[in-house]
Design a protein around this motif. Structure first.
Motif, mmCIF file in Angstrom:
data_model
loop_
_atom_site.group_PDB
_atom_site.id
_atom_site.type_symbol
_atom_site.label_atom_id
_atom_site.label_comp_id
_atom_site.label_asym_id
_atom_site.label_seq_id
_atom_site.Cartn_x
_atom_site.Cartn_y
_atom_site.Cartn_z
ATOM 1 N N UNK A 69 0.831 -1.204 0.000
ATOM 2 C CA UNK A 69 0.000 0.000 0.000
ATOM 3 C C UNK A 69 0.868 1.258 0.000
ATOM 4 N N UNK A 70 1.932 1.260 0.802
ATOM 5 C CA UNK A 70 2.820 2.425 0.847
ATOM 6 C C UNK A 70 3.448 2.672 -0.520
ATOM 7 N N UNK A 71 3.869 1.604 -1.182
ATOM 8 C CA UNK A 71 4.447 1.755 -2.513
ATOM 9 C C UNK A 71 3.411 2.272 -3.516
ATOM 10 N N UNK A 72 2.163 1.775 -3.388
ATOM 11 C CA UNK A 72 1.112 2.239 -4.295
ATOM 12 C C UNK A 72 0.873 3.731 -4.131
ATOM 13 N N UNK A 73 0.856 4.205 -2.904
ATOM 14 C CA UNK A 73 0.641 5.629 -2.661
ATOM 15 C C UNK A 73 1.762 6.473 -3.254
ATOM 16 N N UNK A 74 2.926 5.869 -3.453
ATOM 17 C CA UNK A 74 4.043 6.566 -4.076
ATOM 18 C C UNK A 74 4.098 6.333 -5.587
ATOM 19 N N UNK A 75 3.086 5.631 -6.115
ATOM 20 C CA UNK A 75 3.049 5.365 -7.544
ATOM 21 C C UNK A 75 3.897 4.196 -7.986
ATOM 22 N N UNK A 76 4.315 3.349 -7.034
ATOM 23 C CA UNK A 76 5.169 2.200 -7.348
ATOM 24 C C UNK A 76 4.317 0.934 -7.367
ATOM 25 N N UNK A 77 4.127 0.354 -8.547
ATOM 26 C CA UNK A 77 3.358 -0.883 -8.690
ATOM 27 C C UNK A 77 4.249 -2.118 -8.663
ATOM 28 N N UNK A 78 5.526 -1.929 -8.421
ATOM 29 C CA UNK A 78 6.449 -3.055 -8.425
ATOM 30 C C UNK A 78 7.218 -3.144 -9.729
ATOM 31 N N UNK A 79 7.952 -4.249 -9.871
ATOM 32 C CA UNK A 79 8.796 -4.476 -11.044
ATOM 33 C C UNK A 79 8.414 -5.788 -11.705
ATOM 34 N N UNK A 80 8.350 -5.786 -13.000
ATOM 35 C CA UNK A 80 8.002 -6.987 -13.749
ATOM 36 C C UNK A 80 9.044 -8.071 -13.531
ATOM 37 N N UNK A 81 8.593 -9.291 -13.243
ATOM 38 C CA UNK A 81 9.506 -10.410 -13.074
ATOM 39 C C UNK A 81 10.060 -10.884 -14.411
ATOM 40 N N UNK A 82 9.350 -10.585 -15.479
ATOM 41 C CA UNK A 82 9.719 -11.124 -16.790
ATOM 42 C C UNK A 82 10.772 -10.277 -17.484
ATOM 43 N N UNK A 83 10.596 -8.958 -17.472
ATOM 44 C CA UNK A 83 11.533 -8.103 -18.208
ATOM 45 C C UNK A 83 12.201 -7.066 -17.310
ATOM 46 N N UNK A 84 11.962 -7.160 -16.005
ATOM 47 C CA UNK A 84 12.652 -6.317 -15.023
ATOM 48 C C UNK A 84 12.476 -4.833 -15.311
ATOM 49 N N UNK A 85 11.248 -4.438 -15.628
ATOM 50 C CA UNK A 85 10.905 -3.038 -15.819
ATOM 51 C C UNK A 85 9.767 -2.662 -14.875
ATOM 52 N N UNK A 86 9.655 -1.377 -14.516
ATOM 53 C CA UNK A 86 8.557 -0.967 -13.626
ATOM 54 C C UNK A 86 7.193 -1.304 -14.225
ATOM 55 N N UNK A 87 6.319 -1.840 -13.396
ATOM 56 C CA UNK A 87 4.981 -2.203 -13.859
ATOM 57 C C UNK A 87 4.221 -0.975 -14.334
ATOM 58 N N UNK A 88 4.412 0.147 -13.654
ATOM 59 C CA UNK A 88 3.707 1.371 -14.041
ATOM 60 C C UNK A 88 4.080 1.798 -15.458
ATOM 61 N N UNK A 89 5.333 1.599 -15.849
ATOM 62 C CA UNK A 89 5.751 1.960 -17.204
ATOM 63 C C UNK A 89 5.102 1.034 -18.234
ATOM 64 N N UNK A 90 5.071 -0.265 -17.930
ATOM 65 C CA UNK A 90 4.463 -1.220 -18.856
ATOM 66 C C UNK A 90 2.980 -0.924 -19.044
ATOM 67 N N UNK A 91 2.288 -0.628 -17.946
ATOM 68 C CA UNK A 91 0.853 -0.331 -18.034
ATOM 69 C C UNK A 91 0.622 0.976 -18.777
ATOM 70 N N UNK A 92 1.464 1.977 -18.512
ATOM 71 C CA UNK A 92 1.300 3.273 -19.172
ATOM 72 C C UNK A 92 1.447 3.141 -20.690
ATOM 73 N N UNK A 93 2.357 2.268 -21.128
ATOM 74 C CA UNK A 93 2.554 2.071 -22.561
ATOM 75 C C UNK A 93 1.342 1.424 -23.221
ATOM 76 N N UNK A 94 0.610 0.608 -22.467
ATOM 77 C CA UNK A 94 -0.535 -0.119 -23.036
ATOM 78 C C UNK A 94 -1.879 0.526 -22.722
#
Length: 306
Positions: A69-94
């Motif tokens: 929850x703390x990470x979410x409030x900071x805009x951090x959705x975690x890191x992709x296990x597959x390509x090691x990129x921020x989840x927020x960046x992957x979602x923003x692209x799609x």
């Protein structure tokens, strides 16, 4: 209206908390070990334990949830296990391709559904009504993936008029939006007809006609406003349905959106991406319901007092 909007916004908070807990627990109940996936098939137990510690998976579930929850409030959705990129960046692209496809499908579905529904209600039990409802039943009965393949075969393969994959131009939106919006347009047409027929039978409509008002004025001034209240609710629900249905349509048309990203993430067991997408879809549903409530209050001011 401002107080009404504040009540609806604060009313979303308990639901949002429940969604956060449900999404967090759902991902943690999925089979498989994220640490083992990151480490790879040849990693030993010590390496897996080290990665598990780095990912915080060795903490208790309450601690992991608070960290999440703390990470979410900071805009951090975690890191992709597959390509090691921020989840927020992957979602923003799609996000943009999916949202544009959904909005495009919803716009034409609403226009088509309202027009066909109103015409069928005004000329009920006559040939425009029979024709409109026949088209609506056909739209509901035909599965989206089957309709998509038929459209691709006809307009892309045989005629060569429209592209079947990609999202680089406005032509790419035609076939996917028709496929995605067909079922919603059919439901909107049937629901609009039923709502208008019910309102047309009301006493105040007969009174308006008895006063000598034209049929056009009766429909536009007296019927339309009252009949649209349940239709607006249905619009919001169907918009949420489009977001969910876009997953299938994106797979058929190889659409570079969030639906195809979710399918790829499920296949690759990319848990952070799955978690981020499910949370985003849930949040979109909540925002859609909020928008419907506000539009509901704008159409019928009496609802704001409840």
């Amino acid at each position: 209206m401002f107080i009404y909007a504040l009540k609806r916004i604060f009313g979303m908070i308990p639901t949002l908390i429940i969604v956060l807990v449900a999404v967090f627990m759902f991902v943690h109940l999925l089979p498989g070990d994220p640490a083992a996936l990151v480490a790879g098939p040849d990693a030993d137990g010590a390496t897996i334990e080290l990665i598990r510690h780095q990912m915080g998976l060795d903490r208790s579930l309450p601690e992991q949830f608070m960290h999440y929850v703390v990470n979410l409030l900071q805009g951090d959705f975690g890191t992709s296990l597959r390509i090691n990129q921020p989840v927020s960046r992957l979602i923003a692209e799609r996000f943009f391709p999916t949202m544009m496809l959904t909005v495009t499908s919803m716009v034409w579905a609403i226009v088509f559904g309202l027009v066909v529904g109103i015409i069928s209600a005004v000329w009920r039990n006559k040939w425009p009504d029979h024709l409109g409802m026949s088209v609506a039943v056909s739209g509901i009965s035909f599965p989206a993936f089957a309709l998509g393949m038929v459209l691709i075969q006809l307009f892309s393969v045989y005629l060569g008029w429209l592209p079947s994959i990609g999202a680089s131009s406005w032509q790419h939106y035609i076939l996917p939006s028709i496929t995605l919006g067909a079922g919603v347009a059919a439901i909107m047409a049937r629901f609009t007809r039923a709502s208008f027929v019910e309102v047309i039978k009301e006493d105040f409509v007969r009174t308006a006609r008895a006063k000598g008002l034209s049929e056009e004025r009766v429909i536009n001034k007296h019927v339309l406003r009252n009949a649209l209240i349940p239709v607006v609710t249905m619009m919001g629900l169907q918009f949420g349905t489009l977001l969910g249905g876009s997953i299938v349509v994106e797979a058929v048309f190889s659409w570079p959106g969030m639906g195809s990203l979710l399918i790829d993430s499920v296949n690759m067991r990319d848990y952070p991406v799955i978690q981020g997408l499910i949370l985003l879809f849930s949040l979109e549903f909540l925002l859609i319901n909020l928008a419907v409530d506000l539009l509901y209050g704008a159409i019928n001011p009496a609802i704001r007092l409840k």
